[in-house]
Design a protein around this motif. Structure first.
Motif, mmCIF file in Angstrom:
data_model
loop_
_atom_site.group_PDB
_atom_site.id
_atom_site.type_symbol
_atom_site.label_atom_id
_atom_site.label_comp_id
_atom_site.label_asym_id
_atom_site.label_seq_id
_atom_site.Cartn_x
_atom_site.Cartn_y
_atom_site.Cartn_z
ATOM 1 N N ILE A 47 42.436 -7.209 -19.107
ATOM 2 C CA ILE A 47 41.260 -6.595 -18.213
ATOM 3 C C ILE A 47 40.401 -8.130 -18.428
ATOM 4 N N LYS A 48 39.757 -8.430 -17.228
ATOM 5 C CA LYS A 48 38.799 -9.537 -17.522
ATOM 6 C C LYS A 48 37.563 -9.020 -16.703
ATOM 7 N N LEU A 49 36.520 -8.952 -17.535
ATOM 8 C CA LEU A 49 35.414 -8.315 -17.144
ATOM 9 C C LEU A 49 34.437 -9.266 -16.421
ATOM 10 N N ASN A 50 33.832 -9.070 -15.279
ATOM 11 C CA ASN A 50 32.771 -9.727 -14.940
ATOM 12 C C ASN A 50 31.346 -9.342 -15.326
ATOM 13 N N GLY A 51 30.446 -10.097 -15.117
ATOM 14 C CA GLY A 51 29.091 -10.077 -15.708
ATOM 15 C C GLY A 51 28.502 -8.694 -15.469
ATOM 16 N N ALA A 52 28.599 -8.151 -14.357
ATOM 17 C CA ALA A 52 27.996 -6.730 -14.074
ATOM 18 C C ALA A 52 28.680 -5.781 -14.982
ATOM 19 N N GLU A 53 30.180 -6.035 -15.165
ATOM 20 C CA GLU A 53 30.956 -5.035 -16.049
ATOM 21 C C GLU A 53 30.539 -5.330 -17.608
ATOM 22 N N ILE A 54 30.383 -6.381 -17.812
ATOM 23 C CA ILE A 54 29.871 -6.459 -19.389
ATOM 24 C C ILE A 54 28.540 -5.985 -19.671
ATOM 25 N N GLU A 55 27.672 -6.048 -18.679
ATOM 26 C CA GLU A 55 26.226 -5.582 -18.895
ATOM 27 C C GLU A 55 26.277 -4.108 -18.941
ATOM 28 N N GLU A 56 27.230 -3.633 -18.082
ATOM 29 C CA GLU A 56 27.165 -2.056 -18.112
ATOM 30 C C GLU A 56 27.745 -1.426 -19.286
ATOM 31 N N LEU A 291 25.526 -19.604 -32.296
ATOM 32 C CA LEU A 291 26.808 -18.946 -31.573
ATOM 33 C C LEU A 291 26.848 -17.551 -31.401
ATOM 34 N N LYS A 292 26.199 -16.735 -32.183
ATOM 35 C CA LYS A 292 26.496 -15.580 -32.338
ATOM 36 C C LYS A 292 26.337 -14.558 -31.330
ATOM 37 N N PRO A 293 25.432 -14.916 -30.241
ATOM 38 C CA PRO A 293 24.767 -14.163 -28.949
ATOM 39 C C PRO A 293 26.394 -13.633 -28.329
ATOM 40 N N GLU A 294 27.071 -14.672 -27.935
ATOM 41 C CA GLU A 294 28.379 -14.247 -27.203
ATOM 42 C C GLU A 294 29.231 -13.458 -27.917
ATOM 43 N N THR A 295 29.427 -13.530 -29.341
ATOM 44 C CA THR A 295 30.248 -12.612 -30.096
ATOM 45 C C THR A 295 29.710 -11.362 -30.096
ATOM 46 N N VAL A 296 28.385 -11.205 -30.352
ATOM 47 C CA VAL A 296 27.847 -9.961 -30.134
ATOM 48 C C VAL A 296 27.859 -9.089 -29.032
ATOM 49 N N THR A 297 27.595 -9.759 -27.889
ATOM 50 C CA THR A 297 27.752 -9.404 -26.508
ATOM 51 C C THR A 297 29.383 -8.885 -26.102
ATOM 52 N N TYR A 298 30.213 -9.527 -26.561
ATOM 53 C CA TYR A 298 31.653 -9.157 -26.435
ATOM 54 C C TYR A 298 32.050 -7.823 -27.297
ATOM 55 N N LYS A 300 30.002 -5.626 -28.331
ATOM 56 C CA LYS A 300 29.366 -4.204 -27.791
ATOM 57 C C LYS A 300 30.081 -3.888 -26.516
ATOM 58 N N ALA A 301 30.517 -4.890 -25.717
ATOM 59 C CA ALA A 301 31.321 -4.546 -24.650
ATOM 60 C C ALA A 301 32.583 -3.850 -24.688
ATOM 61 N N LEU A 302 33.308 -4.732 -25.655
ATOM 62 C CA LEU A 302 34.563 -3.790 -26.140
ATOM 63 C C LEU A 302 34.401 -2.473 -26.472
ATOM 64 N N ALA A 303 33.138 -2.272 -27.321
ATOM 65 C CA ALA A 303 32.993 -0.837 -27.873
ATOM 66 C C ALA A 303 32.517 0.050 -26.738
ATOM 67 N N GLY A 304 31.885 -0.670 -25.655
ATOM 68 C CA GLY A 304 31.343 0.479 -24.579
ATOM 69 C C GLY A 304 32.687 0.880 -23.874
ATOM 70 N N LEU A 305 33.487 -0.188 -23.697
ATOM 71 C CA LEU A 305 34.741 0.067 -22.983
ATOM 72 C C LEU A 305 35.502 1.224 -23.643
ATOM 73 N N LEU A 306 35.604 1.236 -24.926
ATOM 74 C CA LEU A 306 36.558 2.077 -26.031
ATOM 75 C C LEU A 306 35.726 3.518 -25.756
ATOM 76 N N LEU A 307 34.335 3.460 -25.889
ATOM 77 C CA LEU A 307 33.742 4.835 -25.853
ATOM 78 C C LEU A 307 33.843 5.553 -24.407
ATOM 79 N N ASP A 308 33.890 4.768 -23.393
ATOM 80 C CA ASP A 308 34.067 5.279 -21.995
ATOM 81 C C ASP A 308 35.392 5.748 -21.835
ATOM 82 N N LEU A 309 36.419 4.986 -22.029
ATOM 83 C CA LEU A 309 37.780 5.578 -22.237
ATOM 84 C C LEU A 309 38.063 6.690 -22.891
ATOM 85 N N GLN A 310 37.520 6.610 -24.322
ATOM 86 C CA GLN A 310 37.635 7.896 -25.053
ATOM 87 C C GLN A 310 36.991 9.132 -24.725
#
Length: 510
Positions: A47-56, A291-298, A300-310
């Motif tokens: 999956i490749k997330l776009n900006g809106a999907e990452i924010e969501e 350089l941490k902000p991008e790591t933190v964003t992704y 959280k994004a991965l965790a959000g995807l997991l929780l939604d899927l769960q």
């Protein structure tokens, strides 16, 4: 084959004759290669997330965390840093034999190391130990200060206790960087940051002392409370070594030789933990704060995807676990089967659904009732290691798997060609959940594929032996998990394999 003392030694380790006999049988028959179907790519398993999907996804994760979803960070940190300094040890040995400094410096990696000495986060520690500018010392004196017990002893410490990054005079170890990261994306509702490090027995005291020295500083800086725990690889996960003839290898005193079972042994440590969401990341994959902000964003994004899927998986679990197959209509089965195949990427055997309703019911029930992981994948830039593939499972189904090169028959031109098609690489960037809809934990050992171990040739005391590793933590040990692959930026993957990697711009001050 085994004496009463052998059996007693096994039991003392938490093992038994049956387990050891199975391991010996594995040596005899070998492990089968995994049959890969094709590489997972963008739109075909990744999956490749776009900006809106990452924010969501980030917003959804933050909301879940505020509601009380429990978070934990799991960091394998038992590896010694000796391989980081392999070139330095070789240079030290040459200098001790009288090889001229200029000849040692003729190697580009040594020239690069010494000419950039001031850029290392441990430079000031060298200066303090030497009582003067380290660049005034001989090359051998510098190497002794870096590597030996008379100096920093970096050649014998684990990576977690090495200073990686410069922040003025208060430079940080990779252990500290993980503590900072934890505060940024794994903070629980009550303000606690739970991090679990797996460490080797000889270094746990050092980790505990380091934690004691830095804990209050970071708690005050991030307004959190750290709940940090440690565990060691369990002796019960060690595997027996054998001779080239597959007979048990014995030490000089006649006792059986057991060896660590590789990082797959850490599945037992992971299985002991309790949290709703578990982040997994290697000890050496950290970056400075800027350089941490991008790591933190992704993360959280991965965790959000997991929780939604769960949440969606829980709905199917609840229905399948509380209804008999004959009470469910065909529309539900069609919907559930479609979700399993097209969202969870689990294809049924022979690409055909089970014809009998009862058979399909049990198939769906088994596939939905499994641990979940969302794995970050970076674009392949030549790093060695595993990658994302579609592979055939032992039950005939096809699913997404992290596959190591050792699992693939490289002599098969068709299989080798599939490796060349791979576009992404596994950076060990996982977010996991291993509870069912009732909040009950899965026993993770039930979702590992025992046929994905690895055999290698070693030696001890000049004698050849064969060693066996357990299924790897993020490949075979998680083979029977529901899996999503998501592309993450290459900047989130910055491992330190050699000391000179610390000179890369990603590990240097802004």
């Amino acid at each position: 084959m085994f004496s009463a003392k052998d059996v007693s030694d096994m039991e003392a380790r938490g093992s038994n004759v049956q387990t050891v006999s199975t391991q010996i049988e594995n040596f005899k028959k070998g492990f089968p290669f995994l049959s890969i179907i094709h590489a997972a790519t963008i739109g075909q398993g990744i999956i490749k997330l776009n900006g809106a999907e990452i924010e969501e996804s980030v917003a959804f994760f933050d909301a879940c965390a505020k509601e009380g979803v429990s978070l934990l960070k799991f960091v394998p940190a038992s590896g010694a840093a000796s391989r980081m300094f392999k070139a330095l040890f070789e240079a030290k040995e040459q200098l001790e034999k009288g090889v001229p400094e200029q000849e040692v410096l003729s190697k580009s990696e040594m020239q690069y190391f010494f000419s950039n000495l001031r850029k290392f986060a441990f430079y000031n520690d060298l200066k303090q130990l030497a009582g003067k500018d380290p660049e005034q010392l001989s090359l051998l004196e510098i190497l002794n200060l870096v590597l030996t017990e008379e100096g920093l002893n970096y050649g014998n410490l684990p990576k977690g206790l090495l200073k990686f990054h410069q922040y003025g005079t208060e430079n940080r170890t990779s252990f500290e960087e993980h503590c900072v990261e934890g505060a940024l994306y794994a903070k629980n509702k009550n303000g606690s940051v739970k991090i679990h490090f797996t460490v080797s027995p000889e270094h746990q005291t050092g980790f505990e002392a380091h934690l004691s020295a830095i804990k209050e500083k970071y708690e005050a800086a991030f307004v959190v409370t750290y709940d940090i725990s440690f565990s060691q690889q369990k002796p019960s996960t060690d595997t027996i070594a054998v001779t080239p003839d597959n007979e048990p290898f014995r030490n000089d005193d006649g006792s059986l030789l057991f060896r660590p079972g590789g990082h797959g042994a850490l599945l037992a440590n992971l299985n002991d933990l309790d949290a709703d969401v578990v982040f997994i990341k290697n000890i050496d994959n950290v970056v400075p704060d800027y350089l941490k902000p991008e790591t933190v964003t992704y993360k959280k994004a991965l965790a959000g995807l997991l929780l939604d899927l769960q949440q969606k998986i829980f709905n199917y679990q609840r229905i399948l676990n509380t209804h008999h197959y004959y009470s469910l209509d065909s529309a539900f089965f069609a919907e559930a089967a479609n979700f399993l195949e097209n969202i969870l990427n689990v294809k049924p055997p022979s690409n055909q659904y089970y014809s009998e309703k009862e058979e399909l019911y049990h198939y769906l029930k088994s596939k939905f009732n499994r641990p979940i992981r969302v794995c970050g994948m970076v674009k392949n830039q030549g790093e060695p290691g595993g990658g994302p593939f579609w592979a055939k499972n032992s039950d005939g189904s096809t699913s997404l798997q992290v596959v190591e090169s050792s699992q693939i028959d490289l002599k098969d031109p068709d299989q080798k060609a599939l490796i060349d098609e791979a576009t992404h690489f596994n950076p060990v960037d996982l977010v996991c959940a291993f509870k069912n809809y009732k909040g009950e934990k899965y026993d993770l050992s039930n979702y590992s594929d025992p046929e994905t171990g690895f055999i290698s040739s070693k030696s001890k005391d000049g004698k050849e032996l064969k060693a066996q590793e357990l299924p790897g933590l993020w490949n075979g040990a998680m083979s029977d998990w529901n899996t999503l692959f998501v592309e993450v930026p290459i900047i989130t993957f910055n491992p330190v394999k050699t000391v000179n990697d610390l000179l890369r711009k990603e590990h240097q001050p802004e």
